[in-house]
Design a protein around this motif. Sequence first.
Motif, PDB file in Angstrom:
ATOM      1  N   ARG A  10      83.592-101.227 -10.919  1.00  0.00           N
ATOM      2  CA  ARG A  10      83.551-101.395 -12.371  1.00  0.00           C
ATOM      3  C   ARG A  10      83.315-102.858 -12.742  1.00  0.00           C
ATOM      4  N   GLU A  11      83.993-103.750 -12.037  1.00  0.00           N
ATOM      5  CA  GLU A  11      83.839-105.172 -12.336  1.00  0.00           C
ATOM      6  C   GLU A  11      82.406-105.631 -12.092  1.00  0.00           C
ATOM      7  N   LEU A  12      81.793-105.138 -11.013  1.00  0.00           N
ATOM      8  CA  LEU A  12      80.411-105.505 -10.730  1.00  0.00           C
ATOM      9  C   LEU A  12      79.482-105.000 -11.829  1.00  0.00           C
ATOM     10  N   HIS A  13      79.639-103.744 -12.198  1.00  0.00           N
ATOM     11  CA  HIS A  13      78.787-103.172 -13.238  1.00  0.00           C
ATOM     12  C   HIS A  13      78.878-103.988 -14.532  1.00  0.00           C
ATOM     13  N   PHE A  14      80.097-104.282 -14.944  1.00  0.00           N
ATOM     14  CA  PHE A  14      80.247-104.958 -16.233  1.00  0.00           C
ATOM     15  C   PHE A  14      79.915-106.442 -16.159  1.00  0.00           C
ATOM     16  N   THR A  15      79.927-107.011 -14.966  1.00  0.00           N
ATOM     17  CA  THR A  15      79.424-108.378 -14.824  1.00  0.00           C
ATOM     18  C   THR A  15      77.921-108.404 -15.033  1.00  0.00           C
ATOM     19  N   ILE A  16      77.246-107.354 -14.574  1.00  0.00           N
ATOM     20  CA  ILE A  16      75.812-107.223 -14.841  1.00  0.00           C
ATOM     21  C   ILE A  16      75.568-107.020 -16.330  1.00  0.00           C
ATOM     22  N   LYS A  69      80.620-111.006  -7.438  1.00  0.00           N
ATOM     23  CA  LYS A  69      81.255-109.687  -7.533  1.00  0.00           C
ATOM     24  C   LYS A  69      80.681-108.734  -6.486  1.00  0.00           C
ATOM     25  N   HIS A  70      79.375-108.818  -6.283  1.00  0.00           N
ATOM     26  CA  HIS A  70      78.724-107.967  -5.282  1.00  0.00           C
ATOM     27  C   HIS A  70      79.264-108.284  -3.893  1.00  0.00           C
ATOM     28  N   GLU A  71      79.384-109.554  -3.569  1.00  0.00           N
ATOM     29  CA  GLU A  71      79.902-109.969  -2.268  1.00  0.00           C
ATOM     30  C   GLU A  71      81.369-109.562  -2.102  1.00  0.00           C
ATOM     31  N   GLU A  72      82.148-109.665  -3.185  1.00  0.00           N
ATOM     32  CA  GLU A  72      83.554-109.280  -3.117  1.00  0.00           C
ATOM     33  C   GLU A  72      83.701-107.798  -2.800  1.00  0.00           C
ATOM     34  N   LEU A  73      82.920-106.978  -3.461  1.00  0.00           N
ATOM     35  CA  LEU A  73      82.972-105.540  -3.212  1.00  0.00           C
ATOM     36  C   LEU A  73      82.581-105.226  -1.770  1.00  0.00           C
ATOM     37  N   ASN A  74      81.503-105.821  -1.297  1.00  0.00           N
ATOM     38  CA  ASN A  74      81.069-105.577   0.080  1.00  0.00           C
ATOM     39  C   ASN A  74      82.106-106.050   1.090  1.00  0.00           C
ATOM     40  N   ARG A  75      82.696-107.204   0.841  1.00  0.00           N
ATOM     41  CA  ARG A  75      83.667-107.754   1.767  1.00  0.00           C
ATOM     42  C   ARG A  75      84.908-106.865   1.857  1.00  0.00           C
ATOM     43  N   GLU A  76      85.432-106.460   0.707  1.00  0.00           N
ATOM     44  CA  GLU A  76      86.645-105.641   0.724  1.00  0.00           C
ATOM     45  C   GLU A  76      86.383-104.248   1.286  1.00  0.00           C
ATOM     46  N   ARG A  77      85.179-103.736   1.065  1.00  0.00           N
ATOM     47  CA  ARG A  77      84.823-102.448   1.675  1.00  0.00           C
ATOM     48  C   ARG A  77      84.803-102.578   3.187  1.00  0.00           C
ATOM     49  N   ALA A  78      84.238-103.673   3.700  1.00  0.00           N
ATOM     50  CA  ALA A  78      84.201-103.904   5.147  1.00  0.00           C
ATOM     51  C   ALA A  78      85.591-104.090   5.718  1.00  0.00           C
ATOM     52  N   GLU A  79      86.497-104.617   4.917  1.00  0.00           N
ATOM     53  CA  GLU A  79      87.868-104.863   5.371  1.00  0.00           C
ATOM     54  C   GLU A  79      88.770-103.645   5.218  1.00  0.00           C
ATOM     55  N   GLY A  80      88.204-102.544   4.720  1.00  0.00           N
ATOM     56  CA  GLY A  80      88.967-101.307   4.623  1.00  0.00           C
ATOM     57  C   GLY A  80      89.802-101.164   3.377  1.00  0.00           C
ATOM     58  N   GLU A 123      76.712 -94.586   0.298  1.00  0.00           N
ATOM     59  CA  GLU A 123      75.554 -94.286  -0.537  1.00  0.00           C
ATOM     60  C   GLU A 123      75.527 -95.173  -1.786  1.00  0.00           C
ATOM     61  N   LEU A 124      76.683 -95.307  -2.398  1.00  0.00           N
ATOM     62  CA  LEU A 124      76.766 -96.105  -3.614  1.00  0.00           C
ATOM     63  C   LEU A 124      76.530 -97.584  -3.318  1.00  0.00           C
ATOM     64  N   ALA A 125      77.044 -98.050  -2.187  1.00  0.00           N
ATOM     65  CA  ALA A 125      76.829 -99.445  -1.794  1.00  0.00           C
ATOM     66  C   ALA A 125      75.355 -99.709  -1.522  1.00  0.00           C
ATOM     67  N   ASP A 126      74.660 -98.734  -0.921  1.00  0.00           N
ATOM     68  CA  ASP A 126      73.222 -98.881  -0.696  1.00  0.00           C
ATOM     69  C   ASP A 126      72.482 -99.001  -2.027  1.00  0.00           C
ATOM     70  N   ASP A 127      72.903 -98.215  -3.008  1.00  0.00           N
ATOM     71  CA  ASP A 127      72.308 -98.317  -4.348  1.00  0.00           C
ATOM     72  C   ASP A 127      72.488 -99.728  -4.905  1.00  0.00           C
ATOM     73  N   HIS A 128      73.678-100.271  -4.739  1.00  0.00           N
ATOM     74  CA  HIS A 128      73.955-101.625  -5.236  1.00  0.00           C
ATOM     75  C   HIS A 128      73.025-102.651  -4.605  1.00  0.00           C
ATOM     76  N   GLU A 129      72.765-102.499  -3.304  1.00  0.00           N
ATOM     77  CA  GLU A 129      71.881-103.442  -2.624  1.00  0.00           C
ATOM     78  C   GLU A 129      70.486-103.406  -3.244  1.00  0.00           C
ATOM     79  N   ALA A 130      69.996-102.206  -3.514  1.00  0.00           N
ATOM     80  CA  ALA A 130      68.659-102.077  -4.106  1.00  0.00           C
ATOM     81  C   ALA A 130      68.633-102.659  -5.515  1.00  0.00           C
TER      82      ALA A 130
END
Length: 230
Positions: free
Chosen positions: A139-145, A117-128, A178-185
């Motif tokens: 939301r999907e990432l949060h609830f997967t956690i 889920k983390h990779e999917e979010l990053n990939r789609e963000r990079a793809e615009g 900013e939010l994506a950086d939080d996710h990385e941490a």
Amino acid sequence: MTSEVEPMRPPQSRVAYVVERLKEDLASGLIQPGELIKQTVLAKRYGVSPTPVREALRVLEADGTITYQPHRGASVREMAPEAAVDLYRMRASAEGTATEMAVERMTPAGLNRIEAKHEELNRERAEGATSARLSQLNRELHFTIYAQSSPLVVEYLELLWTRFTPSSTIWTGEHAGELADDHEAIMDAIRDGDARRAGALMSEHILRASRIRAGDPTARAEGTHDQMDS
């Protein structure tokens, strides 16, 4: 209302089914704050009769998610900015604890799902991808956690997320970065198995979202206390 969605096959309890579908539509933004809820449209969308829709709306009215107004009908309750801050504080505490529990109970399979889920979010963000799509993936990432904690915790957090249904998203521009950086941490702490650090980072992540929304007029929850109390 929004466009038609192919109805799913409802389970034995049609009221419970409609409640669940309504919560999903509220959380995703498919139904917006202040929007008039038409029972006949929902009945067609969900593939049920109007009766379970009417009962489901009563359930959501009881927990404060929707409101009824004379001569107007049901609509999603709009949230005042001050109430949104209160809700974010509750979320920060609860989601920090949920993340801590998730790390303590993490399984290899669970970690793999979170990574995906983390990779999917990053990939789609990079793809615009659109901000709405990024919000959905967030939301999907949060609830997967949180799914690694317990069903009871997930149920509680779903209620908190459902209560806050803003008409805009903070997953735009620099805010998304900013939010994506939080996710990385957070992900680093999860990978390290550091439950306390992961929980603390998640709490701060939620509070950051609150600060962003409070400071950005285009991302604030609309409404006033009068509207909430009506």
